[in-house]
Design an enzyme around this catalytic site. Structure first.
Site, mmCIF file in Angstrom:
data_model
loop_
_atom_site.group_PDB
_atom_site.id
_atom_site.type_symbol
_atom_site.label_atom_id
_atom_site.label_comp_id
_atom_site.label_asym_id
_atom_site.label_seq_id
_atom_site.Cartn_x
_atom_site.Cartn_y
_atom_site.Cartn_z
ATOM 1 N N ASP A 1 -15.881 2.531 -9.027
ATOM 2 C CA ASP A 1 -17.234 3.315 -8.993
ATOM 3 C C ASP A 1 -16.710 4.614 -9.536
ATOM 4 O OD1 ASP A 1 -19.764 3.654 -8.332
ATOM 5 O OD2 ASP A 1 -19.316 4.771 -6.784
ATOM 6 N N ASP B 1 -19.296 7.873 -9.699
ATOM 7 C CA ASP B 1 -20.001 8.919 -8.839
ATOM 8 C C ASP B 1 -19.862 8.869 -7.399
ATOM 9 O OD1 ASP B 1 -21.157 11.276 -8.522
ATOM 10 O OD2 ASP B 1 -22.972 10.966 -9.770
ATOM 11 N N ASP C 1 -17.906 3.962 -2.920
ATOM 12 C CA ASP C 1 -18.476 4.867 -1.538
ATOM 13 C C ASP C 1 -19.736 4.412 -1.026
ATOM 14 O OD1 ASP C 1 -19.767 5.692 -4.012
ATOM 15 O OD2 ASP C 1 -20.634 7.255 -2.862
#
Length: 269
Positions: free
Chosen positions: A13, A15, A209
């Site tokens: 991932d 951001d 995240d």
């Protein structure tokens, strides 16, 4: 997750995992350098449909993170590939930005204002009532609905802003058409990225995240999952987010340095 061998590939991932906005998360450059040095293939996988892979690569390079366009997989690319597979050279009405429009053109789709086979929608920060009205008109006329990603909110310099999923909710409410969702947690984007990676799901690991998107998508695709506490999920909110997402990661790393150490240990380097 039952695979116990070395990590053969990573889907990363962006951001919240490797950067916050325009700021690199500490250790991101060293992590990617490690993957390159150890010949572990990887792909940057993002729900963001606004930019082209080349633009994302430029953004990463500007922060000091090695990247090439071919290493970036976006929900826009996956959406265009999905439509092209269902109906080659289809007519599409696009609500989105340059990344989505370019992906549609490169997939051989024809962007139209009427007579669309599909309405494909992502984030559009120049959204207008007229665009919504035209999209709904196409859907009521028989077009199929494609949503690049279901994110209701997206981070910005000014805090959280409405995301593609918020626009999609309005279009769905007006048209009654439930869209096919491409981005995480859907497996469509994950399978697109795995195909680009060239590594089986069972030997690949998803790093992110966000439990509800990154980790849920990895689980659904049959990959190993690593949650990094560098963005949305923290040690304080982990349990509440896990309960909401209905899933837990295989591994939790406090930061990217811990992730690097885990990869080294796992692969016996």
């Amino acid at each position: 997750m039952t695979y116990t061998g070395p990590i053969k590939g990573l889907l990363l991932d962006l951001d919240g995992t490797l950067y916050h906005g325009t700021r690199m998360i500490p250790g991101a450059d060293r992590l990617i350098g490690q993957l390159i040095e150890q010949n572990i293939p990887f792909r940057y996988v993002t729900n963001n449909s606004s930019l082209t892979p080349g633009a994302f690569a430029d953004r990463l390079q500007g922060m000091g993170i090695p990247a090439t366009a071919k290493e970036v997989c976006t929900s826009a690319e996956a959406a265009a590939a999905y439509i092209a597979k269902v109906k080659p050279r289809a007519n599409v009405f696009v609500i989105g930005e340059s990344g989505l429009r370019q992906a549609a053109e490169e997939a051989g789709l024809t962007i139209v204002e009427e007579g669309a086979d599909f309405v494909v929608q992502g984030i559009d920060r120049e959204l207008s009532y007229d665009k919504i009205a035209k999209a709904v008109e196409q859907l009521l006329g028989g077009a199929e609905s494609i949503l690049t990603n279901p994110d209701l909110l997206l981070p910005s310099e000014h805090g959280l802003r409405p995301g593609a999923g918020s626009i999609g909710a309005m279009i769905q409410a007006a048209s009654g058409k439930v869209p096919t969702v491409i981005g995480k947690p859907s497996t469509i984007l994950m399978n697109f990225a795995l195909n680009s990676l060239g590594v089986s799901a069972s030997q690949s690991w998803v790093v992110g995240d966000n439990l509800a998107t990154d980790i849920a998508a990895g689980k659904a695709a049959g990959c190993g999952t690593v949650l990094v506490l560098t963005g949305l999920t923290t040690a304080d909110n982990l349990e509440s987010y896990a309960a909401k997402a209905g899933c837990r990661p295989d591994v939790i790393c406090a930061d990217l340095e811990a992730l690097s150490s885990y990869i080294t240990e796992r692969n016996g380097q």
